[in-house]
Design a protein around this motif. Structure first.
Motif, PDB file in Angstrom:
ATOM      1  N   ARG A   3       0.828  -1.217   0.000  1.00  0.00           N
ATOM      2  CA  ARG A   3       0.000   0.000   0.000  1.00  0.00           C
ATOM      3  C   ARG A   3       0.857   1.260   0.000  1.00  0.00           C
ATOM      4  O   ARG A   3       0.497   2.253  -0.637  1.00  0.00           O
ATOM      5  CB  ARG A   3      -0.941  -0.007   1.211  1.00  0.00           C
ATOM      6  N   VAL A   4       1.964   1.247   0.697  1.00  0.00           N
ATOM      7  CA  VAL A   4       2.854   2.412   0.701  1.00  0.00           C
ATOM      8  C   VAL A   4       3.363   2.681  -0.708  1.00  0.00           C
ATOM      9  O   VAL A   4       3.338   3.820  -1.186  1.00  0.00           O
ATOM     10  CB  VAL A   4       4.045   2.188   1.670  1.00  0.00           C
ATOM     11  N   LEU A   5       3.817   1.644  -1.379  1.00  0.00           N
ATOM     12  CA  LEU A   5       4.357   1.843  -2.721  1.00  0.00           C
ATOM     13  C   LEU A   5       3.271   2.230  -3.717  1.00  0.00           C
ATOM     14  O   LEU A   5       3.514   3.028  -4.626  1.00  0.00           O
ATOM     15  CB  LEU A   5       5.107   0.587  -3.176  1.00  0.00           C
ATOM     16  N   GLN A   6       2.074   1.690  -3.541  1.00  0.00           N
ATOM     17  CA  GLN A   6       0.977   2.092  -4.423  1.00  0.00           C
ATOM     18  C   GLN A   6       0.592   3.553  -4.183  1.00  0.00           C
ATOM     19  O   GLN A   6       0.319   4.286  -5.124  1.00  0.00           O
ATOM     20  CB  GLN A   6      -0.224   1.167  -4.231  1.00  0.00           C
ATOM     21  N   LEU A  53       5.690   4.975 -11.790  1.00  0.00           N
ATOM     22  CA  LEU A  53       5.513   3.680 -12.464  1.00  0.00           C
ATOM     23  C   LEU A  53       6.382   2.617 -11.802  1.00  0.00           C
ATOM     24  O   LEU A  53       5.936   1.489 -11.596  1.00  0.00           O
ATOM     25  CB  LEU A  53       5.874   3.805 -13.946  1.00  0.00           C
ATOM     26  N   GLY A  54       7.607   2.977 -11.479  1.00  0.00           N
ATOM     27  CA  GLY A  54       8.494   2.026 -10.805  1.00  0.00           C
ATOM     28  C   GLY A  54       7.960   1.598  -9.455  1.00  0.00           C
ATOM     29  O   GLY A  54       8.013   0.419  -9.095  1.00  0.00           O
ATOM     30  N   TYR A  55       7.425   2.544  -8.693  1.00  0.00           N
ATOM     31  CA  TYR A  55       6.864   2.195  -7.378  1.00  0.00           C
ATOM     32  C   TYR A  55       5.677   1.254  -7.535  1.00  0.00           C
ATOM     33  O   TYR A  55       5.495   0.344  -6.734  1.00  0.00           O
ATOM     34  CB  TYR A  55       6.430   3.444  -6.620  1.00  0.00           C
ATOM     35  N   TRP A  56       4.872   1.502  -8.546  1.00  0.00           N
ATOM     36  CA  TRP A  56       3.707   0.628  -8.753  1.00  0.00           C
ATOM     37  C   TRP A  56       4.159  -0.798  -9.041  1.00  0.00           C
ATOM     38  O   TRP A  56       3.652  -1.758  -8.474  1.00  0.00           O
ATOM     39  CB  TRP A  56       2.825   1.156  -9.885  1.00  0.00           C
ATOM     40  N   ILE A  68      14.403  -0.654  -6.724  1.00  0.00           N
ATOM     41  CA  ILE A  68      13.565   0.488  -7.121  1.00  0.00           C
ATOM     42  C   ILE A  68      13.237   1.336  -5.899  1.00  0.00           C
ATOM     43  O   ILE A  68      13.301   2.568  -5.947  1.00  0.00           O
ATOM     44  CB  ILE A  68      12.276  -0.001  -7.816  1.00  0.00           C
ATOM     45  N   VAL A  69      12.911   0.666  -4.801  1.00  0.00           N
ATOM     46  CA  VAL A  69      12.618   1.384  -3.553  1.00  0.00           C
ATOM     47  C   VAL A  69      13.873   2.118  -3.079  1.00  0.00           C
ATOM     48  O   VAL A  69      13.803   3.270  -2.642  1.00  0.00           O
ATOM     49  CB  VAL A  69      12.108   0.421  -2.468  1.00  0.00           C
ATOM     50  N   LEU A 105       9.948  14.136   2.333  1.00  0.00           N
ATOM     51  CA  LEU A 105      10.015  13.921   3.782  1.00  0.00           C
ATOM     52  C   LEU A 105       8.993  12.912   4.303  1.00  0.00           C
ATOM     53  O   LEU A 105       9.332  12.086   5.145  1.00  0.00           O
ATOM     54  CB  LEU A 105       9.869  15.259   4.512  1.00  0.00           C
ATOM     55  N   ILE A 106       7.767  12.961   3.808  1.00  0.00           N
ATOM     56  CA  ILE A 106       6.757  12.041   4.351  1.00  0.00           C
ATOM     57  C   ILE A 106       7.033  10.587   3.966  1.00  0.00           C
ATOM     58  O   ILE A 106       6.461   9.678   4.555  1.00  0.00           O
ATOM     59  CB  ILE A 106       5.323  12.425   3.935  1.00  0.00           C
ATOM     60  N   TRP A 107       7.917  10.371   3.013  1.00  0.00           N
ATOM     61  CA  TRP A 107       8.207   9.012   2.547  1.00  0.00           C
ATOM     62  C   TRP A 107       9.429   8.416   3.214  1.00  0.00           C
ATOM     63  O   TRP A 107       9.728   7.229   3.022  1.00  0.00           O
ATOM     64  CB  TRP A 107       8.375   8.998   1.026  1.00  0.00           C
ATOM     65  N   TRP A 108      10.162   9.190   3.988  1.00  0.00           N
ATOM     66  CA  TRP A 108      11.395   8.671   4.591  1.00  0.00           C
ATOM     67  C   TRP A 108      11.126   7.457   5.472  1.00  0.00           C
ATOM     68  O   TRP A 108      11.798   6.435   5.345  1.00  0.00           O
ATOM     69  CB  TRP A 108      12.081   9.749   5.416  1.00  0.00           C
TER      70      TRP A 108
END
Length: 128
Positions: A3-6, A53-56, A68-69, A105-108
């Motif tokens: 869910r985070v990556l989506q 696209l890579g995260y998906w 990718i992450v 920042l919110i993704w760290w």
């Protein structure tokens, strides 16, 4: 992790489309001087959108697609570092930091948690 990556994917594609289609909008919202060469900012939007696209794709198996992450996480660290450098040298206005909040920042913590899980389960094995 999925869910985070989506969520990151959807955010990045939307942000990339916004910047690509309306390159001056952020500058108008923040009161900064409009760009003389919006094509550069649009290119940034394209890169951010492609990250989406890579995260998906990585969301289908975050452990297997951890590079990718990791690339995304590195960008989320280096982006703010570049801003701080440019802000301190007077090359970037403080208003530009608004982009760092939602872009980086919110993704760290969530990206860091995914990579910590990868470390604990695979020891960075590319064949996991």
């Amino acid at each position: 992790m999925t869910r985070v990556l989506q969520a990151a994917a959807i955010y990045n594609v939307i942000w990339g489309a916004w910047v690509g289609l309306f390159p001056q909008h952020f500058f108008h919202l923040t009161g900064m001087t409009p760009l003389n060469h919006p094509m550069i900012w649009q290119g940034m939007g394209m890169v951010i959108g492609v990250y989406g696209l890579g995260y998906w794709w990585a969301s289908y198996n975050p452990i297997r697609h951890w590079p990718i992450v990791a690339v995304g996480f590195l960008g989320k660290i280096l982006g703010p570092a570049g801003f701080v450098f440019n802000y301190l040298t007077g090359a970037a206005p403080a208003e530009f930091a608004y982009t760092l909040i939602t872009n980086d920042l919110i993704w760290w913590i969530p990206f860091g948690a995914i990579l910590l899980h990868v470390h604990r389960t695979t020891q960075w094995n590319l064949r996991a």
